[in-house]
Every structure is written in structure tokens, then in C-alpha cells.
Write a protein that holds these residues in place. Structure first.
Motif, short mmCIF file in Angstrom:
data_model
loop_
_atom_site.label_atom_id
_atom_site.label_comp_id
_atom_site.label_asym_id
_atom_site.label_seq_id
_atom_site.Cartn_x
_atom_site.Cartn_y
_atom_site.Cartn_z
N ARG A 162 0.83 -1.21 0.00
CA ARG A 162 0.00 0.00 0.00
C ARG A 162 0.86 1.26 0.00
NH1 ARG A 162 -5.26 0.50 3.39
NH2 ARG A 162 -5.43 2.08 1.75
N THR A 163 2.00 1.19 0.69
CA THR A 163 2.90 2.34 0.68
C THR A 163 3.43 2.59 -0.72
OG1 THR A 163 3.57 1.88 2.97
CG2 THR A 163 5.01 3.31 1.68
N ALA A 164 3.80 1.53 -1.43
CA ALA A 164 4.31 1.67 -2.80
C ALA A 164 3.24 2.26 -3.71
CB ALA A 164 4.77 0.32 -3.32
N GLU A 165 1.99 1.93 -3.44
CA GLU A 165 0.90 2.42 -4.28
C GLU A 165 0.52 3.86 -3.96
OE1 GLU A 165 -2.18 -0.36 -3.46
OE2 GLU A 165 -1.37 -1.93 -4.77
N GLU A 166 0.55 4.23 -2.67
CA GLU A 166 0.00 5.51 -2.26
C GLU A 166 1.03 6.49 -1.70
OE1 GLU A 166 -3.68 5.29 -0.12
OE2 GLU A 166 -4.01 3.21 -0.73
N GLN A 167 2.22 6.01 -1.33
CA GLN A 167 3.27 6.89 -0.83
C GLN A 167 4.61 6.48 -1.44
OE1 GLN A 167 1.92 6.60 3.57
NE2 GLN A 167 3.15 8.45 3.46
N ALA A 168 4.64 6.48 -2.76
CA ALA A 168 5.84 5.99 -3.46
C ALA A 168 7.08 6.81 -3.14
CB ALA A 168 5.58 5.98 -4.97
N GLY A 169 6.90 8.05 -2.73
CA GLY A 169 8.04 8.91 -2.43
C GLY A 169 8.64 8.70 -1.05
N VAL A 170 8.04 7.84 -0.24
CA VAL A 170 8.53 7.60 1.11
C VAL A 170 9.53 6.45 1.11
CG1 VAL A 170 7.88 6.90 3.45
CG2 VAL A 170 6.43 8.48 2.18
N SER A 171 10.69 6.69 1.70
CA SER A 171 11.71 5.65 1.83
C SER A 171 11.52 4.93 3.15
CB SER A 171 13.11 6.29 1.77
OG SER A 171 14.11 5.34 2.02
N LEU A 172 11.49 3.58 3.10
CA LEU A 172 11.25 2.78 4.30
C LEU A 172 12.52 2.08 4.75
CD1 LEU A 172 7.82 1.12 3.41
CD2 LEU A 172 8.25 3.25 4.64
N VAL A 173 12.78 2.13 6.05
CA VAL A 173 13.88 1.40 6.67
C VAL A 173 13.24 0.32 7.53
CG1 VAL A 173 15.89 1.50 8.19
CG2 VAL A 173 15.35 3.45 6.69
N LEU A 174 13.56 -0.95 7.26
CA LEU A 174 12.91 -2.06 7.94
C LEU A 174 13.86 -2.71 8.93
CD1 LEU A 174 11.13 -3.71 4.87
CD2 LEU A 174 10.28 -1.91 6.39
N ARG A 175 13.33 -3.01 10.14
CA ARG A 175 14.14 -3.65 11.18
C ARG A 175 13.32 -4.73 11.87
NH1 ARG A 175 16.21 0.57 15.35
NH2 ARG A 175 17.49 -1.23 15.93
N GLU A 176 13.78 -5.97 11.82
CA GLU A 176 13.11 -7.05 12.54
C GLU A 176 13.56 -7.05 13.99
OE1 GLU A 176 13.06 -11.90 12.65
OE2 GLU A 176 12.92 -10.94 10.68
N LEU A 177 12.61 -6.86 14.91
CA LEU A 177 12.92 -6.77 16.34
C LEU A 177 11.81 -7.47 17.13
CD1 LEU A 177 13.84 -2.96 16.59
CD2 LEU A 177 15.47 -4.86 16.63
N VAL A 178 12.16 -8.00 18.29
CA VAL A 178 11.13 -8.51 19.19
C VAL A 178 10.37 -7.32 19.76
CG1 VAL A 178 12.41 -10.61 19.74
CG2 VAL A 178 12.74 -8.55 21.14
N SER A 179 9.19 -7.59 20.30
CA SER A 179 8.29 -6.52 20.71
C SER A 179 8.90 -5.58 21.75
CB SER A 179 6.97 -7.12 21.23
OG SER A 179 6.30 -7.81 20.20
N THR A 180 9.62 -6.14 22.74
CA THR A 180 10.20 -5.28 23.78
C THR A 180 11.23 -4.33 23.19
OG1 THR A 180 11.75 -7.08 24.29
CG2 THR A 180 9.79 -6.88 25.68
N ASP A 181 12.05 -4.81 22.25
CA ASP A 181 13.03 -3.94 21.61
C ASP A 181 12.36 -2.89 20.72
OD1 ASP A 181 15.03 -5.32 22.87
OD2 ASP A 181 15.59 -6.53 21.13
N GLN A 182 11.24 -3.27 20.13
CA GLN A 182 10.51 -2.29 19.34
C GLN A 182 10.01 -1.14 20.22
OE1 GLN A 182 7.74 -3.41 16.20
NE2 GLN A 182 8.22 -5.56 16.57
N MET A 183 9.49 -1.50 21.38
CA MET A 183 8.98 -0.48 22.28
C MET A 183 10.10 0.45 22.72
SD MET A 183 6.07 0.57 23.44
CE MET A 183 4.93 -0.82 23.34
N ASP A 184 11.28 -0.09 22.99
CA ASP A 184 12.43 0.75 23.33
C ASP A 184 12.74 1.71 22.20
OD1 ASP A 184 12.71 -0.51 25.77
OD2 ASP A 184 14.27 -1.90 25.07
#
Length: 296
Positions: free
Chosen positions: A113-135
Motif C-alpha cells: 500500500r505504501t508503494a501504491e499511495e506513498q511511493a516517495g517515502v523511503s522505508l527502513v525495515l528492522r526485525e525486532l522482538v516486541s520489547t526492543d521495538q517499544m524501546d
């Protein structure tokens, strides 16, 4: 230092080679246009046009200035557009963190959906467990988290976006394997259980214990892991069984078999796995708020 209006005036005259036509193009009268050219000529210290009653021609200095003036105007227009796009959320950068399961379920939908509707936005992806995400949401290293419901930190907002259930994962050649598609939790009583880490996967750890407790079964825990793929690797290796989200079937090894949990109404009521989206309420990134609107 010359201004953009001076360069715009110069480029219009250089392209039209006629002050009247250039003034009409710029939606202004000819005297102000002539003044802008005169000021620019004083700024650069050179005459830019040879003028006569019949014709207007670029001088050598004007010919040199023209391509640079066009580049400057193009860069100014692009910069203005970029700033506006960042301000309205259609451009910029967003860091998204996600659990292993979310990376197989909610994340692909969001990326599409981002590619379709916000093509100009650059995404940085990080796989993290939930506690690390909250930090990360608290310290600003993460903009949007796809995580399990855990204790929310001050300043972090969440909402549910997806619901799943746990299923039983066993080795394909397990002694408890049956021909049907469901098993009671009591069937796992004597099997080694591959369990979620208390520190990094508290949500799943507590949910699994509640399910076994409601079925009056005391599991025999022998291994711990923080992510579902690691638990499935244990199961694949024949080290025991585990309870994993049903959505894990889409990426599980071929020699792992899955069963629905066949138990009481209480167990079925408890067997709900939720996924939340979380973000810092003080975010100043417009792209974050616009991206959140793409989620359910």
C-alpha cells in the motif's frame, strides 16, 4: 547576490528574445522586467543582452549564464516540491520495526500500500522482538512498530490491526501425530515443549502458559527462543512441539505438521493472538501519520 526572480526574468527574456513576450509569460509589465534584468547585470558585472529597436540577442556572458540559471531554477523548484512533499507526508523516511510473524503477514500488505499511495517515502525495515521495538519507539530509533500487545510506555500509542490464534506444531513423524486436523493440549503432556523466552517474548510466553493452565496441563519445557522461526526450527529438528500463530504455516518447514487446538470453550476464548501497530504520539514526521492511515 542575484535572486530567483532576477534569474526567472533573465531566462524568460533569453528564451523569448523579446521583452514584451517575456513580460507576458511572467504575468508582469515590461518596465519591472527590464529593471530586474538591469539589477542582475549589475550583480554579475556584465551586460547580458544586446538590445536594439529590432532585436534582442544574448551576449557571450548571457550565453554562459543561461544553462546555469536554468539549473538553479530547476533545483529551486525541485527543492520547493520536495519540502512540500515531506511536509504533507508524501515523501521522507520512515523506520518500521516488526516481529518475525508480522514480517510475513501485516508488513507485506503495508509495503504494498505504501508503494501504491506513498511511493516517495523511503522505508527502513528492522526485525525486532516486541520489547526492543517499544524501546525504539521511546528513543526515536523506530517510527512505527508492528508488535505484540505489551505494557505500553508513556508517550507511545497503539491500536490492534490483526488477530490470529495459536496452533500446535509437531514434527511430521511425531508419536502424537494423528490423522485429524486437531489435537487437545492434553496430548502434549509428555512431549518436550519449545517455549517462548520470558524476556523477549513475554506476550507469547504468558499466553501459552494460560492455555495449558486452562486445560489443566503442566508442559515440559525444554528449550526457549524469542522468535517463531527459531521455535519451528526446534520442531523441525525433532526436539519437541510448540504453539505458534496459525499464520506461521505460510513459511514453516515442510516437515512440520500443524493441528488446531481442540479443547474447552475456555481455551478457545483465551486463544487469541493480537498484533498492534505502535507509534510515538510526539512524532513530528508527517509521513508516519500518513502511513498509519494505510493500516486497518
Amino acid at each position: 547576490m542575484f535572486t530567483l526572480i532576477q534569474l526567472q526574468s533573465f531566462v524568460a527574456v533569453a528564451e523569448e528574445l523579446h521583452f514584451g513576450a517575456a513580460a507576458e509569460r511572467l504575468n508582469m509589465t515590461q518596465p519591472p522586467l527590464s529593471r530586474q534584468i538591469q539589477i542582475l547585470e549589475r550583480e554579475v558585472g556584465s551586460q547580458l543582452f544586446d538590445r536594439s529597436s529590432r532585436r534582442v540577442e544574448l551576449t557571450a556572458a548571457g550565453t554562459v549564464l543561461l544553462p546555469s540559471a536554468r539549473q538553479i531554477l530547476d533545483l529551486a523548484a525541485k527543492t520547493e516540491l520536495d519540502v512540500r512533499r515531506v511536509a504533507n507526508g508524501s515523501a521522507g523516511s520512515v523506520t518500521i520495526s516488526y516481529t518475525a510473524i508480522a514480517g510475513q503477514t501485516a508488513l507485506p500488505q503495508l509495503l504494498r500500500r505504501t508503494a501504491e499511495e506513498q511511493a516517495g517515502v523511503s522505508l527502513v525495515l528492522r526485525e525486532l522482538v516486541s520489547t526492543d521495538q517499544m524501546d525504539g519507539l521511546v528513543n526515536g530509533s523506530v517510527d512505527i512498530g508492528l508488535l505484540r500487545p505489551i505494557v505500553v510506555r508513556p508517550g507511545v500509542l497503539t491500536r490492534p490491526i490483526m488477530q490470529d490464534r495459536l496452533v500446535i506444531a509437531t514434527p511430521a513423524d511425531s508419536d502424537i501425530a494423528v490423522d485429524g486436523d486437531s489435537l487437545p493440549l492434553s496430548a502434549l503432556r509428555d512431549s518436550p515443549l519449545m517455549m517462548y523466552s520470558t524476556a523477549e517474548a513475554r506476550y507469547f510466553h504468558d499466553l501459552v502458559l494460560r492455555l495449558f493452565s486452562s486445560a489443566d496441563v503442566h508442559p515440559r519445557i525444554t528449550q526457549y527462543a524469542s522468535q517463531v522461526p527459531a521455535l519451528l526450527a526446534f520442531v523441525q529438528a525433532g526436539l519437541g512441539v510448540s504453539l505458534v500463530p496459525a499464520s506461521a504455516r505460510s513459511f514453516a518447514p515442510a516437515d512440520v505438521r500443524f493441528y488446531e487446538i481442540e479443547d474447552s470453550r475456555t481455551v478457545r476464548k483465551l486463544n487469541r493472538v493480537e498484533l498492534d501497530v505502535a507509534w510515538n504520539e510526539n512524532t513530528s514526521n508527517p509521513a508516519v501519520l500518513k502511513l498509519l492511515d494505510l493500516l486497518p
